[in-house]
Design a protein around this motif. Structure first.
Motif, short mmCIF file in Angstrom:
data_model
loop_
_atom_site.label_atom_id
_atom_site.label_comp_id
_atom_site.label_asym_id
_atom_site.label_seq_id
_atom_site.Cartn_x
_atom_site.Cartn_y
_atom_site.Cartn_z
N UNK A 1 -4.34 -5.10 -9.37
CA UNK A 1 -5.50 -4.60 -8.62
C UNK A 1 -6.74 -5.05 -9.37
N UNK A 2 -7.41 -6.07 -8.83
CA UNK A 2 -8.57 -6.62 -9.53
C UNK A 2 -8.13 -7.22 -10.84
N UNK A 3 -8.72 -6.75 -11.93
CA UNK A 3 -8.38 -7.27 -13.25
C UNK A 3 -7.26 -6.48 -13.93
N UNK A 4 -6.77 -5.44 -13.28
CA UNK A 4 -5.75 -4.58 -13.87
C UNK A 4 -4.36 -5.01 -13.46
N UNK A 5 -3.45 -5.03 -14.41
CA UNK A 5 -2.05 -5.36 -14.17
C UNK A 5 -1.20 -4.30 -14.86
N UNK A 6 -0.27 -3.69 -14.11
CA UNK A 6 0.63 -2.69 -14.69
C UNK A 6 2.07 -3.00 -14.28
N UNK A 7 2.99 -2.50 -15.07
CA UNK A 7 4.41 -2.63 -14.77
C UNK A 7 4.72 -1.73 -13.57
N UNK B 1 0.87 -1.18 0.00
CA UNK B 1 0.00 0.00 0.00
C UNK B 1 0.90 1.23 0.00
N UNK B 2 0.58 2.18 -0.85
CA UNK B 2 1.37 3.40 -0.94
C UNK B 2 0.83 4.49 -0.02
N UNK C 1 -1.84 5.04 -12.27
CA UNK C 1 -3.18 4.68 -12.75
C UNK C 1 -3.91 3.82 -11.74
N UNK C 2 -3.18 3.28 -10.76
CA UNK C 2 -3.79 2.46 -9.71
C UNK C 2 -4.37 3.38 -8.64
N UNK C 3 -5.27 2.85 -7.86
CA UNK C 3 -5.80 3.59 -6.71
C UNK C 3 -4.80 3.42 -5.58
N UNK C 4 -3.93 4.40 -5.38
CA UNK C 4 -2.83 4.25 -4.43
C UNK C 4 -3.28 4.28 -2.98
N UNK C 5 -4.57 4.54 -2.74
CA UNK C 5 -5.08 4.51 -1.37
C UNK C 5 -5.42 3.10 -0.91
N UNK C 6 -5.57 2.18 -1.87
CA UNK C 6 -5.94 0.80 -1.55
C UNK C 6 -4.75 -0.13 -1.63
N UNK D 1 3.87 10.57 -2.99
CA UNK D 1 5.30 10.54 -2.65
C UNK D 1 5.78 9.12 -2.39
N UNK D 2 4.98 8.33 -1.68
CA UNK D 2 5.35 6.93 -1.42
C UNK D 2 5.38 6.12 -2.71
N UNK D 3 4.43 6.35 -3.58
CA UNK D 3 4.40 5.64 -4.86
C UNK D 3 5.65 5.98 -5.68
#
Length: 78
Positions: free
Chosen positions: A32-38, A7-8, A47-52, A12-14
């Motif tokens: 995250x769910x069905x999403x995969x990123x490098x 979790x970020x 593009x991810x929800x950095x709060x989760x 700044x943490x991300x």
């Protein structure tokens, strides 16, 4: 291959996370769910929800796992 939950919590943490892993030879995916990123792509991470919580999949090369785990330890969550 190893998967950990991270979790970020902030932009700044991300950003720090991407900088911490960018020089490793291993491959990292954020899931995250069905999403995969490098995970080495700051744009992809943003593009991810950095709060989760998200899963980080690590495909290790060059026996880097101990060093990787130390680098990402601030972001690992249960």
């Amino acid at each position: 291959m190893k998967t950990v939950t991270i979790k970020f919590g902030s932009v700044d943490n991300a950003t720090s996370f991407v900088k911490a892993i960018e020089d490793f030879e291993s491959h990292f995916d954020l899931i995250y769910g069905q999403y995969v990123v490098d995970a080495k792509s700051l744009l992809g991470v943003m593009t991810m929800d950095i709060r989760n919580k998200v899963d980080l999949r690590i495909m290790e090369r060059e026996n880097e796992m101990p060093t990787i785990m130390k680098a990402i330890s601030p972001y690992i969550t249960a």
